[in-house]
Design an enzyme around this catalytic site. Structure first.
Site, short mmCIF file in Angstrom:
data_model
loop_
_atom_site.label_atom_id
_atom_site.label_comp_id
_atom_site.label_asym_id
_atom_site.label_seq_id
_atom_site.Cartn_x
_atom_site.Cartn_y
_atom_site.Cartn_z
N HIS A 235 -17.98 -9.59 17.77
CA HIS A 235 -17.46 -8.82 16.76
C HIS A 235 -19.04 -8.88 15.78
O HIS A 235 -19.60 -9.82 15.43
CB HIS A 235 -16.42 -9.26 15.96
N ASP B 50 -18.60 -7.62 12.27
CA ASP B 50 -17.99 -7.79 10.94
C ASP B 50 -17.86 -9.33 10.37
O ASP B 50 -18.04 -10.17 11.32
CB ASP B 50 -16.91 -7.24 10.85
N ASP C 269 -20.60 -16.99 12.80
CA ASP C 269 -19.30 -16.31 13.29
C ASP C 269 -19.72 -14.84 12.74
O ASP C 269 -19.26 -14.67 11.78
CB ASP C 269 -17.95 -16.99 12.51
N GLU D 125 -12.88 -7.47 13.67
CA GLU D 125 -12.16 -8.72 13.89
C GLU D 125 -11.54 -9.51 13.07
O GLU D 125 -10.55 -10.01 13.05
CB GLU D 125 -13.19 -9.32 14.74
N GLU D 126 -12.34 -9.64 11.99
CA GLU D 126 -11.77 -10.50 10.95
C GLU D 126 -10.59 -9.95 10.19
O GLU D 126 -9.91 -10.67 9.23
CB GLU D 126 -12.96 -10.77 9.68
N GLU E 49 -17.58 -16.55 19.96
CA GLU E 49 -16.95 -17.12 18.91
C GLU E 49 -17.44 -18.76 18.70
O GLU E 49 -17.48 -19.33 19.97
CB GLU E 49 -15.56 -17.12 18.90
ZN LIG Z 1 -15.63 -14.54 14.42
#
Ligand SMILES: [Zn+2]
Length: 298
Positions: free
Chosen positions: A74, A76, A106, A138-139, A166
């Site tokens: 991801h 974001d 992350d 995603e977050e 991740e």
């Molecule tokens: Zn993540």
């Protein structure tokens, strides 16, 4: 041009961190940069957008007519405001043996490592393609990737397998627990607290539901499926919020409970939800309706 893969990764990471892609912001500038980087190496990419002003990016390196390995991340990051940062969060700062910046782990680090490897993929991939999938939001509940998943579901060629970058402390994690989240609204009948027998106390019945959830959690822990690959190695059920009532001298006619289930792959979350539903119908609603027909657990 920096020579080692690590140098190239760190250069790309510095660029990626500098894009403010908190989930509240658009990721289009970052996606545009990634698209340009891929194009420089002769890799075409497709954007999957919705009306949020953000985009997923999908690309295939190698033969596009057969399934390959998907590398996915991801774009974001979570906010940095109000946190005790000692370095600027949206700049990459080099330490002795690590680098700092929002998203370094992350998970812009993974995205940078993948992008740095693109020239090598282009050179070496022959029979089994590499797919790249970069998502957004995603977050905030993995919302962004859904459009991409829908697109892939109907695509003639789907990835064989997917590696998600991740952070898992550099250990391979083969799966994530499933997650279901529910909001339960209990509706009773209001009244004066001197005349409790005329009302239906929603908080009382909601509390019984919370107790049932707690028992369910204990049963799953004791008798449910076990899988040592997960921590904890069993399915969990948890109540996160409980609201109800407006004043001490009023029988509360409304209460809300939010709970979630995080299940092992082998555990069927539908069965757990069905048992909660059955408990609410058979034990709570029936009793509440002895006093008031309009009572409900939704
Ligand atoms: Zn993540």
């Amino acid at each position: 041009m920096p020579h080692s893969l690590l140098d190239r990764t760190l250069d790309l990471l510095a660029t990626l961190i500098a894009f403010d892609t908190r989930s509240s912001q658009s990721n289009l500038a970052l996606i545009g940069f990634v698209r340009g980087h891929l194009a420089e190496h002769g890799v075409e990419s497709t954007l999957v957008c919705d009306d949020t002003g953000k985009a997923n990016l999908y690309a295939t390196i190698g033969p596009a007519d057969r399934p390959g390995l998907c590398l996915s991340g991801h774009t974001d990051v979570v906010p940095a405001t109000g946190q005790p940062w000692k370095v600027p969060p949206f700049e990459m700062t080099r330490g002795v043996d690590r680098v700092f910046g929002r998203g370094t782990a992350d998970m812009k680090g993974f995205v940078a490592a993948v992008l740095a490897s693109v020239p090598r993929f282009v050179e070496t991939v022959r029979d089994v393609p590499i797919h790249l999938a970069f998502s957004y939001d995603e977050e905030v509940g993995c919302r962004g990737v859904r459009g991409l998943i829908d697109r892939l579901a109907t695509a003639p060629v789907k990835p064989l397998a997917c590696v998600i970058g991740e952070p898992t402390r550099m250990q391979v994690a083969i799966a994530h627990k499933g997650k279901r989240a529910y909001r339960c609204c209990v509706k009773g009948l209001p009244g004066h607290s001197a005349l409790t027998h005329l009302g239906v106390n929603a908080v009382d019945f909601a509390a019984e539901l919370v107790t049932f959830l707690r028992r369910t959690a204990n049963d799953l822990r004791t008798y449910g499926e076990r899988d040592p690959e997960f921590d904890p190695p069993y399915t969990t059920v948890h109540t996160g919020t409980f609201n109800g009532g407006i004043a001490l001298n009023v029988v509360p006619d409304s209460a809300q409970v939010e709970f979630e289930i995080r299940n092992l792959p082998a555990e069927n979350p539908d069965a757990i939800v069905r048992s909660v539903r059955a408990y609410a119908d058979n034990n709570l609603v029936t009793a509440m309706r002895e006093t008031f027909d309009g009572s409900a657990v939704e």
